[in-house]
Each structure stands twice: as structure tokens, then as C-alpha cells.
Write a protein that holds these residues in place. Sequence first.
Motif, PDB file in Angstrom:
ATOM      1  N   TRP A   1      31.786  28.293  37.640  1.00 17.16           N
ATOM      2  CA  TRP A   1      31.946  29.665  37.128  1.00 17.16           C
ATOM      3  C   TRP A   1      33.220  30.267  37.695  1.00 17.16           C
ATOM      4  O   TRP A   1      33.567  30.024  38.857  1.00 17.16           O
ATOM      5  CB  TRP A   1      30.773  30.544  37.566  1.00 17.16           C
ATOM      6  N   LEU A   2      33.889  31.051  36.883  1.00 17.82           N
ATOM      7  CA  LEU A   2      35.031  31.811  37.387  1.00 17.82           C
ATOM      8  C   LEU A   2      34.507  33.168  37.862  1.00 17.82           C
ATOM      9  O   LEU A   2      33.665  33.782  37.202  1.00 17.82           O
ATOM     10  CB  LEU A   2      36.074  32.012  36.278  1.00 17.82           C
ATOM     11  N   ILE A   3      35.005  33.580  39.009  1.00 17.66           N
ATOM     12  CA  ILE A   3      34.598  34.879  39.553  1.00 17.66           C
ATOM     13  C   ILE A   3      35.778  35.837  39.421  1.00 17.66           C
ATOM     14  O   ILE A   3      36.850  35.597  39.964  1.00 17.66           O
ATOM     15  CB  ILE A   3      34.180  34.750  41.037  1.00 17.66           C
ATOM     16  N   VAL A   4      35.576  36.884  38.620  1.00 19.54           N
ATOM     17  CA  VAL A   4      36.634  37.880  38.410  1.00 19.54           C
ATOM     18  C   VAL A   4      36.058  39.231  38.827  1.00 19.54           C
ATOM     19  O   VAL A   4      34.988  39.625  38.347  1.00 19.54           O
ATOM     20  CB  VAL A   4      37.081  37.933  36.927  1.00 19.54           C
ATOM     21  N   GLY A   5      36.747  39.919  39.700  1.00 15.45           N
ATOM     22  CA  GLY A   5      36.244  41.210  40.189  1.00 15.45           C
ATOM     23  C   GLY A   5      34.854  41.067  40.787  1.00 15.45           C
ATOM     24  O   GLY A   5      34.003  41.937  40.614  1.00 15.45           O
ATOM     25  N   GLY A   6      34.609  39.936  41.431  1.00  9.49           N
ATOM     26  CA  GLY A   6      33.319  39.712  42.093  1.00  9.49           C
ATOM     27  C   GLY A   6      32.198  39.282  41.147  1.00  9.49           C
ATOM     28  O   GLY A   6      31.067  39.087  41.570  1.00  9.49           O
ATOM     29  N   LYS A   7      32.512  39.141  39.847  1.00  4.85           N
ATOM     30  CA  LYS A   7      31.435  38.826  38.888  1.00  4.85           C
ATOM     31  C   LYS A   7      31.680  37.548  38.096  1.00  4.85           C
ATOM     32  O   LYS A   7      32.813  37.224  37.742  1.00  4.85           O
ATOM     33  CB  LYS A   7      31.278  39.983  37.900  1.00  4.85           C
ATOM     34  N   ARG A   8      30.578  36.877  37.795  1.00  2.79           N
ATOM     35  CA  ARG A   8      30.616  35.718  36.901  1.00  2.79           C
ATOM     36  C   ARG A   8      30.302  36.200  35.487  1.00  2.79           C
ATOM     37  O   ARG A   8      29.609  37.219  35.332  1.00  2.79           O
ATOM     38  CB  ARG A   8      29.584  34.686  37.347  1.00  2.79           C
ATOM     39  N   LEU A   9      30.752  35.417  34.493  1.00  2.00           N
ATOM     40  CA  LEU A   9      30.572  35.833  33.097  1.00  2.00           C
ATOM     41  C   LEU A   9      29.102  36.090  32.767  1.00  2.00           C
ATOM     42  O   LEU A   9      28.767  37.061  32.097  1.00  2.00           O
ATOM     43  CB  LEU A   9      31.169  34.777  32.157  1.00  2.00           C
ATOM     44  N   TYR A  10      28.206  35.222  33.255  1.00  2.00           N
ATOM     45  CA  TYR A  10      26.799  35.406  32.874  1.00  2.00           C
ATOM     46  C   TYR A  10      26.230  36.713  33.428  1.00  2.00           C
ATOM     47  O   TYR A  10      25.381  37.341  32.801  1.00  2.00           O
ATOM     48  CB  TYR A  10      25.947  34.188  33.271  1.00  2.00           C
ATOM     49  N   GLU A  11      26.755  37.136  34.563  1.00  2.59           N
ATOM     50  CA  GLU A  11      26.289  38.413  35.124  1.00  2.59           C
ATOM     51  C   GLU A  11      26.739  39.578  34.243  1.00  2.59           C
ATOM     52  O   GLU A  11      25.985  40.518  33.993  1.00  2.59           O
ATOM     53  CB  GLU A  11      26.809  38.583  36.556  1.00  2.59           C
TER      54      GLU A  11
END
Length: 281
Positions: free
Chosen positions: A265-275
Amino acid sequence: MASIDDIDATKRYRTEKDHEYFETIDEVFNAYTWRSLLSLMNKGVIDEVLGPIAQGKEARVILAKDKNGSYIALKIYYTTTSTFIKSRYKYIIGDPRFKNKKIKKDIIDIVEAWCRKEYGNLSAAYKAGVKTPRPIALEDNIIAMEFIGEGIAPAPTLSEVGLEGLEDPDEIFWEILRNVERSYIIAKLVHADLSEFNILYYRGDIRVIDWGSAVKREHPLALEFLARDLNNIFRFFGVGLDGARVAGLIAERASGPYEEDEEGWLIVGGKRLYEEIEELS
Ligand SMILES: Nc1ncnc2c1ncn2[C@@H]1O[C@H](COP(=O)(O)OP(=O)(O)OP(=O)(O)O)[C@@H](O)[C@H]1O
Ligand SMILES: [Mg+2]
């Protein structure tokens, strides 16, 4: 016995009569394709050509062996029976006002440009860590890549397996989304022909194939294509999500720096896409 080095396929291609060239159809490779195959052999990419795996409208996929005896897949684009020729050149070919030689050259140029694009996209996606067959070589109208399958049996597509045939549909669904996002953010590509028909199911995992239609993120229709790709996936999995909204999410995430976790998963701004997707609903 004459070696393949003795065969001057280029010369044969030049001297071949135009009408014969166009009549060399389907089951028999034309001189041009033979020359490309011989080049791949001379370069040591392929050692043996085994036989067809799949036949599409515009290309045929052939099983071959490399020097080490490993299987590889050759995607060979037609230059004589493509839908392109049938749709656009059907009437032109018989017209004496058009010189066949020029048409022939045009078709080959278009097919080669398409192959370069497909190979470039496949390579960029593979390099970005997207689950695709490993690209091996490009030669004129032939793309050589890793063969995905068991023994000589190619891995089935998701459409062939069906949702009920998947061991863990949920995991496959999120794996596809991880790969779609990775294509967009790291390879900066939208597949643009993504569906259950262009995803192979391999050892409980996936491989995304058929990158010919992929476009760069900057393409004016990139977001539309991304939404359509996502909608195809949502439809196959029976997920009630909106492709355009998820495409928008992915595009927004592309503007920030990213990290990766061990699951891919890529984490962008502390979040993963599924979140972020869970927050949508
Ligand atoms: N690397 C590979 N390993 C194993 N099988 C492959 C590989 N690449 C392609 N195939 C097989 O060949 C088929 C066609 O490949 P691909 O989708 O790239 O071509 P296509 O031109 O889109 O064909 P179609 O017109 O049927 O969509 C795939 O569905 C798959 O069965
Ligand atoms: Mg396909």
C-alpha cells in the motif's frame, strides 16, 4: 544446412510482390514477422518457438523458450490481418490510385509504434512494482515477456476463473486497487483497458497484462479512463463504489509524497487508499 544468418529476410521483404504480401494471411507469418522472429533468435532472446497460446483481434500470443529453457510469451501483432487494415484499407488496397507499397509501409509503421508504446508502458509499470509480466525484449511487432502460467498452461484471466473461482476475492480486489494506484502514482500511467479480461489469476495473485492502450497521467482523458477502469473492476466484484469518485481520490493522492508499507500500500498523508475509500461510504 544454411544457418539463419544466411537468410536475408530484408531482401525478401523488399522483393516480394505486393499482392502476395497481402495474401499471406493468418496461419502463416509474413516475411516481415519472420524477420523479427529471426532477429530475436539471433540476439539470443528466443531459442525455440512452441506454439500459440491465444489469438486476439490484433495480436497473437505465442509460447517460446529462451536459451535457459524457460518459457517466455511472445505477443506478435498482425501486420496483414489487423482490424485496422480491414476497417480502413479494405477499399484502398484494390484501388490502383494508391500505391500498395506506401500502404504497407504505413501499416508497419503504425503497428511498430503501437508495440513500442505497449512495451514502454509495460516496462514503466513493471519498474514501478506493478504486478505485470516481466518485459524481456521488443523487436518490431513482437513483444517478448515473462510467461505467466504453470508448465505450458497459461494462467487464466479473472473472467475465465470467475468471481466464484477466486480463493480470496476480497484480497484480489484490494490487490487490484493497490496496483491501479501504484500505476497512477509511481508509473504515472492509466491502463485504460483494465477489466477481468486483462488480469491473469496466478498462484492466488494477479498479473496485469495488455498495456497497449495505457496513457500518461497528463493525457486529457486520463481521469475518465481511470474511472472506467475502476468501474470495470467494481462491476466484476459487485462492489457499489463510484469509479469517478475513487479516481478523484487517487488523483488527489498523487500530488503528495508517498511511503510504502510491506503489503504494497502507498501511504499518502498518513493514509492508505482503502482507508480513504472506507471514509467515502
Ligand atoms: N505473459 C503472458 N503469459 C501468459 N499468457 C499471456 C501472457 N500475455 C498474454 N497472455 C494470454 O494471451 C491473451 C491475450 O493477451 P492480450 O490481452 O495481451 O492481447 P489482446 O490483443 O488484448 O487480445 P484480445 O484481443 O483477446 O484482448 C491473454 O488473455 C492471455 O490468455
Ligand atoms: Mg487483452
